[in-house]
Motif scaffolding. Sequence first.
Motif: not given
Length: 358
Positions: A12-14, A83-96, A107-112
Amino acid sequence: MQVAPMDVVHHPPSDLYLDPKNPRIGLEAFQLEDQQEILHWLWRNKSVNELVDSILENGYWEHEELFATKEDRHLVVVEGNRRLAACKIISDPGIRETLGIPLHKEPSRQVLDSIDKLPVILKSRRELWSFVGFKHVNGPQTWDSIAKAEYVYNVRRDYGLSLAEIASGIGDRHETVTRLYRGFVVFRQAQKAFSFDSRHAQQPRFPFSHLWTALGYVSIREYLGVSPEMLEDENPVRREQLPKLQHLMNWLFGDTSKNIERKVRRQNPDLRHLATALETSKGIASLESGSSLSTALNASLGDAHLFRNALVRADINARKAMQFVSTGFNGESDLVETVESLYKQARSLKDLTMIDES
């Protein structure tokens, strides 16, 4: 680089760390624990938003593996930080929320699901250097020149490889590796010797290429007192020549903290003019006294050269004017006065240049 499927693992990105040694970061001094700072820097400076938008629309492509190495029990991504930075941003609302990074849509469920676990290939930095170097120094996704130079410098320092071995490893046939390295050791020496700070350069984006291109000119190397061989040393400029190195850095980049104007505004022709000015003691004295580049160039060229150039240009312009006199002249009095002035100056030049053949 061909990698067998068994080499690919998923995390996982985390679990993955952004690389503080990433050459994209360039001159920033980050540590491994500065993950949010690195992420925010990449977002602000390296167009991570474009990757975020792409992943939001299409999901993460499974074949785009990240390359990581294990350091201090952490998985540090050596290749694929944007790419990792982009995935961390999308997957973690806290980071955003913490970094104030917006998304244009949720992000859609498919993207997540596509970024829940990312494909990772585990290799040592030494195993990866030629792959990364080919891709970003000499290949299709090049870094800016300061990042390339720092990467070449680090590979030589960390793995004890020669510049020829590095060039061969990344497929460089144009001495790019050598020129980048020479520029970077001089840049580092300026940092250490008189605290040169690229953030004070007049240009918004530091034009490091000015430096390594400048070192290709014989007159500039002679001004610094260095040979091509010396430029492969850690500190190529001798101590007594460091004031000249400081002059050169100011001429190339300026210094906003000291209100010093750069003399090289465009690499072509300004860098060539600087090299010409440094060919003579008059040109050097003019530059060191703070004169403009054009003044120093004229001082270097000398009156005989300037007279010849001015006379040739005058002849060319007069011939050009002759081409348009029938269609472009309508009896304007100011143009008549200009022609009369040119006529008088031409007669004076003729008188002054007549050779007595008696």
